[in-house]
Design a protein around this motif. Structure first.
Motif: not given
Length: 255
Positions: A72-80
């Motif tokens: 959740l955290v990784t995808e959020c930071l990667t995309n946004f």
């Protein structure tokens, strides 16, 4: 006006009920989203009702699993590139008492409703500090009022309320606000998943007209509205708060 422009929000349990309503509302108010649910079809249904201009990343999995929390955290930071808002909504509801609670059931409730919240909030905290962000925990009236046959669930929500207040104090000087909403009876599928038959659920809802001061049960959108307020800049001086969204049920005393 209430808006969530330039916000990036992680919402757990977004495939149904309060989480679904919150994701839809957040998207319409301008927030980009990373949403979590265990049912991909239901999560896609949530997305289909969101603002099409909003960017949404969906994660399928169980919030109890540490690898899912990290994703959740990784995808959020990667995309946004940032995290401004965390809505800890995912929960399980079980009907059990001191006479019949199984330890496995207790562990499931506590690990989902409390441990996962602590773990995910820890992962998000450094990024929320950077953005002076917000955490909103979805608790329950069962955290502040006592009911029979809801033992592990009530314990988990009471602990979640204390978690909210402690973390609010710990992160206040870093500009991060932490609050809880405590719904009364909201018409979702949570009771059916706990084992209510349709007839039992219908009877329960009818009885709720007498246990809530406003004479009715609530709707997911009504809770989502409060969550959105707490996520917005309009609540900039609100932290450590436990807000009942329960039609006045918490204020009632049997006569």
């Amino acid at each position: 006006m209430l808006n969530l422009n330039n916000k990036v929000s992680i919402i757990t349990g977004a495939s149904s009920g309060i989480g679904k309503a919150t994701a839809i509302l957040f998207s319409k108010l301008g927030s980009d989203l990373v949403i979590l649910g265990r049912d991909e079809k239901a999560l896609d249904e949530t997305i289909s009702k969101c603002n099409t201009k909003t960017k949404i990343i969906k994660i399928i999995g169980d919030v109890k699993r540490s690898e899912i929390q990290l994703k959740l955290v990784t995808e959020c930071l990667t995309n946004f590139g940032k995290i401004t808002t965390l809505v800890n909504n995912a929960a399980v509801f079980r009907l059990s008492s001191i006479l019949n609670t199984k330890i496995e059931e207790y562990d499931e409730v506590m690990n989902t409703n409390l441990k996962s919240v602590l773990q995910l909030t820890q992962l998000c905290a450094p990024h929320l500090i950077k953005e002076k962000g917000t955490v909103i925990n979805v608790s329950s009236i069962a955290g502040t009022k006592s009911f029979q046959n809801l033992l592990p669930y009530s314990m988990s929500k009471a602990a979640l309320d204390q978690f909210t207040k402690c973390v609010a104090l710990e992160l206040a000087d870093k500009g991060v606000r932490v609050n809880s909403v405590n719904p009364g009876t909201i018409e979702t599928n949570i009771h059916r998943r706990a084992g209510y038959t349709e007839e039992q659920y219908k009877t329960f809802l009818e009885r709720c007209k007498t246990t809530h001061a406003l004479g009715r049960t609530g709707q997911p959108d009504e809770v989502a509205n409060t969550i959105a307020f707490l996520a917005s800049d309009l609540s900039s001086f609100t932290t450590g708060e436990i807000i009942h969204v329960d039609g006045g049920r918490h204020a009632m005393t049997p006569r």
